[in-house]
Structure formats: C-alpha cells, structure tokens
Motif scaffolding. Sequence first.
Motif, PDB file in Angstrom:
ATOM      1  N   GLU A   4      -4.346  -4.477   4.240  1.00 39.23           N
ATOM      2  CA  GLU A   4      -5.656  -4.972   3.668  1.00 39.23           C
ATOM      3  C   GLU A   4      -5.036  -3.701   2.100  1.00 39.23           C
ATOM      4  O   GLU A   4      -5.721  -4.270   1.857  1.00 39.23           O
ATOM      5  N   TYR A   5      -4.457  -2.508   2.356  1.00 35.51           N
ATOM      6  CA  TYR A   5      -4.938  -1.430   1.252  1.00 35.51           C
ATOM      7  C   TYR A   5      -4.296  -2.154   0.412  1.00 35.51           C
ATOM      8  O   TYR A   5      -3.282  -2.715  -0.199  1.00 35.51           O
ATOM      9  N   ASN A   6      -5.438  -2.074  -0.948  1.00 36.62           N
ATOM     10  CA  ASN A   6      -5.550  -2.985  -2.251  1.00 36.62           C
ATOM     11  C   ASN A   6      -4.872  -2.153  -3.084  1.00 36.62           C
ATOM     12  O   ASN A   6      -6.897  -1.422  -4.012  1.00 36.62           O
ATOM     13  N   PRO A   7      -4.872  -0.918  -4.039  1.00 39.30           N
ATOM     14  CA  PRO A   7      -4.965  -0.312  -4.783  1.00 39.30           C
ATOM     15  C   PRO A   7      -5.100  -1.010  -6.521  1.00 39.30           C
ATOM     16  O   PRO A   7      -4.549  -1.526  -6.452  1.00 39.30           O
ATOM     17  N   THR A   8      -5.857  -0.479  -6.487  1.00 36.47           N
ATOM     18  CA  THR A   8      -6.213  -0.806  -8.574  1.00 36.47           C
ATOM     19  C   THR A   8      -4.700  -0.072  -9.435  1.00 36.47           C
ATOM     20  O   THR A   8      -5.093  -0.962 -10.270  1.00 36.47           O
ATOM     21  N   GLN A   9      -4.739   1.258  -8.595  1.00 38.20           N
ATOM     22  CA  GLN A   9      -3.359   0.719 -10.378  1.00 38.20           C
ATOM     23  C   GLN A   9      -1.801   1.334  -9.147  1.00 38.20           C
ATOM     24  O   GLN A   9      -1.847   2.031  -8.445  1.00 38.20           O
ATOM     25  N   PRO A  10      -0.998   1.065  -9.860  1.00 45.99           N
ATOM     26  CA  PRO A  10       0.259   0.977  -9.354  1.00 45.99           C
ATOM     27  C   PRO A  10       1.433   1.990  -9.083  1.00 45.99           C
ATOM     28  O   PRO A  10       1.403   2.760  -7.603  1.00 45.99           O
ATOM     29  N   GLN A  11       0.036   3.795 -10.317  1.00 43.00           N
ATOM     30  CA  GLN A  11       1.121   4.728  -9.084  1.00 43.00           C
ATOM     31  C   GLN A  11       0.327   4.866  -7.695  1.00 43.00           C
ATOM     32  O   GLN A  11       0.699   6.146  -6.709  1.00 43.00           O
ATOM     33  N   GLU A  12      -0.879   4.517  -6.864  1.00 40.06           N
ATOM     34  CA  GLU A  12      -1.609   4.333  -5.940  1.00 40.06           C
ATOM     35  C   GLU A  12      -1.278   4.079  -5.287  1.00 40.06           C
ATOM     36  O   GLU A  12      -1.387   3.795  -3.651  1.00 40.06           O
ATOM     37  N   ALA A  13      -0.280   3.174  -5.168  1.00 38.17           N
ATOM     38  CA  ALA A  13       1.107   2.296  -3.922  1.00 38.17           C
ATOM     39  C   ALA A  13       0.744   3.137  -2.835  1.00 38.17           C
ATOM     40  O   ALA A  13       1.376   3.361  -3.348  1.00 38.17           O
TER      41      ALA A  13
END
Length: 236
Positions: free
Chosen positions: A66-75
């Motif tokens: 379910e991890y859903n980062p707000t920024q692409p670099q936080e994927a």
Amino acid sequence: MQGKLIVFEGGEGAGKTTQLRQLAQWLNAHPSFKQLKTQGIISGLVVTREPGGTALGSEIRHLLLEYNPTQPQEAMSSRTELLLYAADRAQHVDQCLRPSLKQGAIVVCDRYTDSTVAYQGYGRSLDLPLIHQLNDIATGGLQSDLTLWLDLDVSAGLQRTKNRGQIDRMEKNDLLFHERVRQGFGELHRAHSERIVKIDAQASPQEVASNIQQVIDQRLAEWYGSRGWHPLPKSA
Ligand code: TMP
C-alpha cells in the motif's frame, strides 16, 4: 515427527487464496488426516501466508502493497522491496513455520521463496545469486516440501484482479513485468520439477481444486503411507 511445508505460488489472479481455503477444508475432512491427527502423527493444519503471516509481517505487508509516495523520487527502490520481503520471511520462519513444522503440522503457505525469485529476480531483474543468498539467510535453509504453481495467462489473471476492485502496488506493474514473473516461475518449475508441480489455473475452480487434491493426496501417501495415509478413490 517433522511436519511438511506445502506452498502455493503463482502470478496475480491465479486463484491461490481460494484454492488454499478449499484445500484446507478438504484436508480437515480427509479420513487419513483425521486418523493421523488423532494418533498424534500430524499435529494439525496451519494455513499461513507471505507477506503477512505474523503481526510484524502484517505491517511489512502493508508497506509493501500500500505504500503510496507523493513524489516520484520517494518510490520504493527494488532493493528495499527485496529486503522487506526477506524481513517478513525471516520473522515468519522463526515465529510460525519452524515451530509448526517441529510440532508435526502440515503447513500450507500462500507464497514463499519462489515468489522472490520470480518477482524480484525476474520481474525486477535483480541479481539472482544475490536473491538465492538472501532467501537462504531469511529461511535458514528451510525449503518447501512441495510447491504448487498455479499457472495462468497473465492478461487473464490481471483482469481477474481488476474485477475484484482495488489493485495494490505490485499489481500496478506493467504487463511485461508480470510476463517476466510468469517466465520466472516457468524456469523454476523446469529446474525443480520434483518439488514444483504446475497446475493449470485456467480450468474451472472445481477442476483446479480436484487436480490439487490429487497431487496432495499422492504426496501425503508418499510421506505418511507407512503411518497409515490412504489416498481417497479418484472419483471421491
Ligand atoms: P498476494 O499474496 O496477495 O498475492 O500478494 C503478495 C504480493 O507480493 C504479490 O504481488 C506477490 C508479491 N511478492 C513478491 O513480490 N515477492 C515475494 O517474495 C512475495 C512473498 C510476494
């Protein structure tokens, strides 16, 4: 007597969870299972899963799916993902699998080490020798006694998951990722054809269940035949 570890594997939407539940019902009603349990030769049936077979593992499962980062670099990076699956497994082996097997249980587990080879090795293209090494660390060498690979056309499986509603972080990967995962299971099956049995998951759920029951009944007769396991007649 040491128990046995039976694992269900497969791509998305292959019907593992439904089949696992059906198998548990069938086993609990099997006359030989009941008899060997009464005699204390089999301590019981344990149904579990990875990731998420322990309380700690449930939290790791939540992060993984379910991890859903707000920024692409936080994927989530592929190596982080690999280590989280390994952490879940280490806890599961120590807390659940080894103690249950030591007591003499038949343990049926939804996914195990072959998922890491297929998803992180073939799907994410991480180094296969590294994955084998990590699997060894996480399991302390504990392997499945029998693995059932429920094989299904990738598009058909993904369609099933979409029909179910919300899709998770792993299911969101593209078609090619899931094709590589299927290829990974295929390679594993070819390399370990005695341990990994392929089940055609395209058939109706009843047909799949009946094929699984036959394979399991035959293996249990091999493992426990001298203790009195008698397979059911084919039509039963
Ligand atoms: P599922 O058990 O509900 O099918 O979901 C678990 C997801 O985690 C599924 O997409 C497969 C994936 N997975 C890995 O990528 N590596 C692993 O080692 C395991 C156990 C599961």
